[in-house]
Design an enzyme around this catalytic site. Structure first.
Site, PDB file in Angstrom:
ATOM      1  N   ARG A   1       0.836  -1.196   0.000  1.00 49.05           N
ATOM      2  CA  ARG A   1       0.000   0.000   0.000  1.00 49.05           C
ATOM      3  C   ARG A   1       0.873   1.248   0.000  1.00 49.05           C
ATOM      4  O   ARG A   1       1.940   1.258   0.656  1.00 49.05           O
ATOM      5  CB  ARG A   1      -0.865  -0.038   1.268  1.00 49.05           C
TER       6      ARG A   1
ATOM      7  N   THR B   1      -9.218   0.470 -10.911  1.00 49.23           N
ATOM      8  CA  THR B   1      -8.581  -0.403  -9.919  1.00 49.23           C
ATOM      9  C   THR B   1      -8.772  -1.792 -10.496  1.00 49.23           C
ATOM     10  O   THR B   1      -9.638  -2.002 -11.346  1.00 49.23           O
ATOM     11  CB  THR B   1      -9.192  -0.241  -8.511  1.00 49.23           C
TER      12      THR B   1
ATOM     13  N   THR C   1      -4.155  -0.885  -7.300  1.00 46.19           N
ATOM     14  CA  THR C   1      -4.850   0.378  -7.559  1.00 46.19           C
ATOM     15  C   THR C   1      -3.901   1.562  -7.693  1.00 46.19           C
ATOM     16  O   THR C   1      -2.806   1.564  -7.136  1.00 46.19           O
ATOM     17  CB  THR C   1      -5.853   0.658  -6.400  1.00 46.19           C
TER      18      THR C   1
ATOM     19  N   ASP D   1      -7.808   8.398  -0.028  1.00 50.79           N
ATOM     20  CA  ASP D   1      -8.379   7.348   0.824  1.00 50.79           C
ATOM     21  C   ASP D   1      -8.246   7.673   2.315  1.00 50.79           C
ATOM     22  O   ASP D   1      -8.832   6.998   3.159  1.00 50.79           O
ATOM     23  CB  ASP D   1      -7.758   5.980   0.517  1.00 50.79           C
TER      24      ASP D   1
ATOM     25  N   SER E   1      -7.903   1.260   3.193  1.00 52.73           N
ATOM     26  CA  SER E   1      -8.350   0.740   1.898  1.00 52.73           C
ATOM     27  C   SER E   1      -9.602  -0.121   2.074  1.00 52.73           C
ATOM     28  O   SER E   1      -9.938  -0.535   3.188  1.00 52.73           O
ATOM     29  CB  SER E   1      -7.229  -0.105   1.300  1.00 52.73           C
ATOM     30  N   SER E   2     -10.270  -0.397   0.959  1.00 51.25           N
ATOM     31  CA  SER E   2     -11.367  -1.376   0.972  1.00 51.25           C
ATOM     32  C   SER E   2     -10.994  -2.621   0.175  1.00 51.25           C
ATOM     33  O   SER E   2     -11.807  -3.541   0.033  1.00 51.25           O
ATOM     34  CB  SER E   2     -12.627  -0.767   0.350  1.00 51.25           C
TER      35      SER E   2
ATOM     36  N   GLY F   1     -13.781  -1.548  -7.033  1.00 52.40           N
ATOM     37  CA  GLY F   1     -15.106  -0.954  -6.811  1.00 52.40           C
ATOM     38  C   GLY F   1     -15.175  -0.038  -5.607  1.00 52.40           C
ATOM     39  O   GLY F   1     -16.261   0.205  -5.079  1.00 52.40           O
ATOM     40  N   GLY F   2     -14.026   0.457  -5.147  1.00 56.02           N
ATOM     41  CA  GLY F   2     -14.025   1.416  -4.035  1.00 56.02           C
ATOM     42  C   GLY F   2     -14.729   0.840  -2.819  1.00 56.02           C
ATOM     43  O   GLY F   2     -14.522  -0.326  -2.448  1.00 56.02           O
TER      44      GLY F   2
END
Ligand code: DON
Length: 577
Positions: A110, A385, A403, A427, A456-457, A476-477
């Site tokens: 990340r 993403t 992403t 984010d 993050s998701s 898809g966020g």
């Protein structure tokens, strides 16, 4: 006589002893046999969001690479052919199952906030958010993690050198490829941002305009950077000429990156979140992703609520609401803030939440205690993403979601590198209570701080029963997590891979207090019944998500893979001869 007796006794003892040893050896062998039988996958498979990436992964597997080499190949090709989704200027989470050791690991690549990032960097003097600052241009970019993750995965788990596993990506960047319809749609969506960067305008647009269908996109500078990474590994990107060019470009455009930020970037191997739901073992992303925790909360609640058919949608929506409330309230980078993960994913905690759920009324999100104040929108783009799933024929697996955040990330390409920078800083909760691009609100836990990772998701996930194993995920966020939830329902119902990725979706994220649904996800009766219970509903035109799944059925000895029909991806299986 006495001697004879003793001898006889000795002999019988000896016999028993030999017998026991023989039996032990036999059972160990049988066990080993079972084990190898268990691990005998009938082939290998790759499912990704782009056919060229899938082809590259399959080629690596066919030529003796393992799932981890294929993951490097697929990630680096996606970085070239989907510049709107992911890239070497971004980050991701790679969930690995290493068959030999039986270990499951999440490689956290990340992005991190630059060391000069500050909590209020996106606010004006009045404390209001400066529109677009966390989404467009260099200030929105976190320090990229993808290169570090790929180098780490190749070195520690792969069999091939980077020069082999990155070969396809270098070729595609150098010689070009034909852009796809998603490229055109998303370039239109981000046109201004791309036009604002001299390099993006030159490389990603055609004379300053969105290229026509079938346009051949060549990225020679990116090819050079990829070549350097493939030769020098971590150093090829985080130190030396590429690092200098990145920092120069960012700083001359008003950004805050330093050479130390790049040099100091490190991936972290983390333990994923694991929980059981009605006989399914779910392994998913841990912090800095909210995915695994939110999924565990939802399914722990549903296990207790055990919804009857007519109440099902209502109770699922309530479970999502409460879990996303916790996401907003408690979750952030656990290297910086204390998060009571154990408690949040416990069955006991789920029980306390279910007691707050009214079986016949929607609970207004604004009425929840500990609620984060603020409003949020449902407006969001969705097919960017990216995700891919891989399984090799020794049982190694990779589920990875990658992403650069918003379509084409920050829109900024650093001169002389071909690297398109992410806008992952969005984010973070730039202002507690104010929504980000995905309508998500957050609190203190996800506030900006130097070197911190934004929440993050992304939810790369493994599902396991005694008979079946699934490897899956999607972009898809904020909706990523509930798409994976929906796939778990499909897996529970024994749907096949194609049915699971096509399955219609619905979603609630606490704020905004709206159920978002794809056409066909809820029946007319369900919609009516939900409205009567006080739910607000909003239909999402054109659907959302881009799921990639592989399912290995150990009993049937089959392996299937499927790519979401909403996207343009490809799933390929190669069966052992
Ligand atoms: O890490 C996250 O949660 C986001 N940056 C992912 C963005 C995303 O999935 C966009 N998809 N529509």
């Amino acid at each position: 006589m006495l001697l004879e007796n003793i001898l006889q006794q000795k002999n019988s003892k000896c016999f028993v002893f030999i017998y026991v040893i023989f039996f032990l050896v036999l059972s160990v062998c049988a066990n080993a046999g079972n084990k190898s039988k268990k691990h005998k996958v009938p082939g290998y498979a790759v499912a990704s969001a782009h056919p060229l990436a899938t082809a590259a992964g399959i080629k690596v597997l066919a030529s003796g690479g393992n799932a981890f080499d294929a993951a490097v190949a697929v990630s680096s090709v996606l970085a070239v052919v989907e510049p709107y989704s992911s890239g070497m200027g971004g980050g991701g989470l790679w969930l690995l199952y290493h068959a030999k050791s039986g270990k499951t690991i999440m490689v956290d690549g990340r992005e991190k906030a630059p060391a000069q990032a500050t909590r209020n960097m996106y606010l004006d003097k009045q404390g209001q958010l400066i529109k677009g600052l966390s989404i467009n241009g260099v200030l929105s970019a976190g320090i990229p993690g993808q290169v570090a993750a790929l180098v780490h995965i190749a070195k520690k788990y792969g069999k091939l050198p980077l020069s082999k596993s990155m070969q396809a990506s270098i070729r595609l960047a150098e010689n070009g490829f034909r852009i796809d319809p998603i490229y055109i749609r998303l370039a239109n969506f981000r046109l201004k941002s791309l036009q604002n960067s001299t390099e993006s305008k030159k490389i990603l647009l055609d004379n300053g305009k969105v290229p026509a269908p079938g346009y051949l996109l060549r990225q020679r500078q990116l090819a050079n950077t990829l070549r350097l990474i493939s030769r020098q590994g971590h150093k090829g990107f985080y130190q030396g000429s590429v690092a200098r060019k990145l920092v120069d470009a960012v700083r001359s455009a008003g950004g805050i990156w330093t050479l130390e930020d790049l040099k100091n970037y490190k991936i972290v191997e983390r333990q994923p979140i694991v929980f059981q739901y009605r006989g399914i073992k779910v392994t998913s992303a841990s912090l800095p992703s909210s995915g695994g925790i939110v999924l565990a909360e939802i399914f722990n609640m549903l296990e207790i609520l055990s919804p009857a058919k007519q109440k099902k949608a209502h109770l699922i929506i309530e479970a999502m609401r409460f879990a996303y409330r916790d996401r907003a309230r408690y979750l952030g980078d656990a290297d910086f803030v204390k998060v009571a993960v154990k408690k949040l994913i416990s069955k006991q905690y789920a029980k306390s939440l279910t007691q707050k759920i009214n079986p016949s009324r929607a609970t207004p999100s604004s009425s929840l205690t500990n609620s984060v104040s603020g409003s949020a929108t449902t407006k969001q783009e969705s097919r960017h993403t990216t995700h891919f799933s891989i399984i090799d024929n020794t049982g190694n697996r990779v589920a990875a979601t990658l992403t650069i955040n918003y379509p084409f990330g920050s829109g900024f390409i650093a001169k002389g590198t071909g690297i398109l920078l992410n806008d992952e800083m969005d984010d973070f909760s730039s202002k507690p209570g104010s929504p980000n691009a995905y309508g998500l609100v957050g609190a203190e836990a996800n506030a900006i701080a130097a070197n911190k990772r934004p929440l993050s998701s992304m939810s790369p996930t493994f599902l396991e029963t005694a008979d079946r194993i699934a490897v899956l995920g999607t972009p898809g966020g904020s909706r990523i997590i509930t798409m994976v939830m929906n796939a778990i329902f499909g897996f529970e119902q024994n749907l096949d891979a194609k049915q699971i990725v096509a399955k219609k979706r619905y979603h609630h994220q606490y704020l905004p207090d709206v159920v978002q649904y794809e056409t066909g996800a809820l029946t007319v009766q369900e919609i009516d019944s939900l409205q009567k219970k006080g739910h607000k509903l909003k239909q999402i035109q054109g659907g959302y998500g881009n799921m990639q799944i592989i399912i290995w059925d150990k009993q049937k000895k089959t392996i299937e893979a499927a790519s979401d029909p909403r996207g343009i991806g490809a799933a390929k299986v190669s069966v052992n001869q």
